[in-house]
Design a protein around this motif. Structure first.
Motif, PDB file in Angstrom:
ATOM      1  N   LEU A  24      36.303  28.460  39.382  1.00 25.56           N
ATOM      2  CA  LEU A  24      35.290  29.921  38.740  1.00 25.56           C
ATOM      3  C   LEU A  24      35.979  31.382  38.800  1.00 25.56           C
ATOM      4  N   ARG A  25      35.861  32.183  37.744  1.00 24.79           N
ATOM      5  CA  ARG A  25      36.278  33.566  37.573  1.00 24.79           C
ATOM      6  C   ARG A  25      35.786  34.166  36.892  1.00 24.79           C
ATOM      7  N   LEU A  26      35.390  35.545  38.324  1.00 20.07           N
ATOM      8  CA  LEU A  26      34.215  36.330  37.982  1.00 20.07           C
ATOM      9  C   LEU A  26      35.263  37.649  37.955  1.00 20.07           C
ATOM     10  N   ARG A  28      37.861  44.128  39.608  1.00 19.01           N
ATOM     11  CA  ARG A  28      38.327  43.143  40.911  1.00 19.01           C
ATOM     12  C   ARG A  28      37.852  41.760  40.072  1.00 19.01           C
ATOM     13  N   ILE A  29      38.934  41.585  40.426  1.00 15.70           N
ATOM     14  CA  ILE A  29      39.018  40.003  39.786  1.00 15.70           C
ATOM     15  C   ILE A  29      39.020  38.342  41.115  1.00 15.70           C
ATOM     16  N   LEU A  30      37.787  37.973  41.132  1.00 17.25           N
ATOM     17  CA  LEU A  30      37.615  36.923  41.982  1.00 17.25           C
ATOM     18  C   LEU A  30      37.719  35.216  41.170  1.00 17.25           C
ATOM     19  N   VAL A  64      40.056  31.538  46.052  1.00 20.99           N
ATOM     20  CA  VAL A  64      41.332  31.023  45.646  1.00 20.99           C
ATOM     21  C   VAL A  64      42.669  32.268  45.531  1.00 20.99           C
ATOM     22  N   LYS A  65      41.468  33.344  44.471  1.00 19.70           N
ATOM     23  CA  LYS A  65      42.284  34.805  44.432  1.00 19.70           C
ATOM     24  C   LYS A  65      41.571  35.868  44.279  1.00 19.70           C
ATOM     25  N   GLU A  66      41.838  36.718  44.609  1.00 17.20           N
ATOM     26  CA  GLU A  66      40.994  37.709  44.178  1.00 17.20           C
ATOM     27  C   GLU A  66      41.892  39.224  44.196  1.00 17.20           C
TER      28      GLU A  66
END
Length: 88
Positions: free
Chosen positions: A47-49, A54-56, A79-81
């Motif tokens: 999931l990419r929010l 900010r991207i999570l 996974v990545k923030e």
């Protein structure tokens, strides 16, 4: 499980309505594709929010109908923030 319900159950967002609005604005992607609030998610999905600056990115590890506040973070891994710099 529905995307909006999962985001609330995993306590990524506080309310299901907030998850629904985020998805309707095209700011939630499941496995690289824009997602609707009713989209079914499963273990292993990415999931990419996008929250403003900010991207999570998270990977779903487990899906449960109910989970305690202490164990909610065990349902996914970050996974990545990243933060996007705002231009003046």
């Amino acid at each position: 499980m529905r995307l909006d319900k999962y985001l609330k159950t995993a306590r990524i967002l506080k309310r299901r309505e907030a998850a629904k609005e985020l998805a309707l604005q095209g700011r939630v992607h499941v496995n690289g594709k824009a997602a609707k609030p009713s989209q079914e998610v499963k273990e292993g999905d990415l999931l990419r929010l996008e929250f403003g600056a900010r991207i999570l990115e998270i990977r779903i590890l487990e899906i449960k109908k109910q989970v305690s506040k202490q164990n909610a973070s065990l349902l996914f891994e970050v996974v990545k923030e990243e933060r996007i710099e705002e231009k003046d």
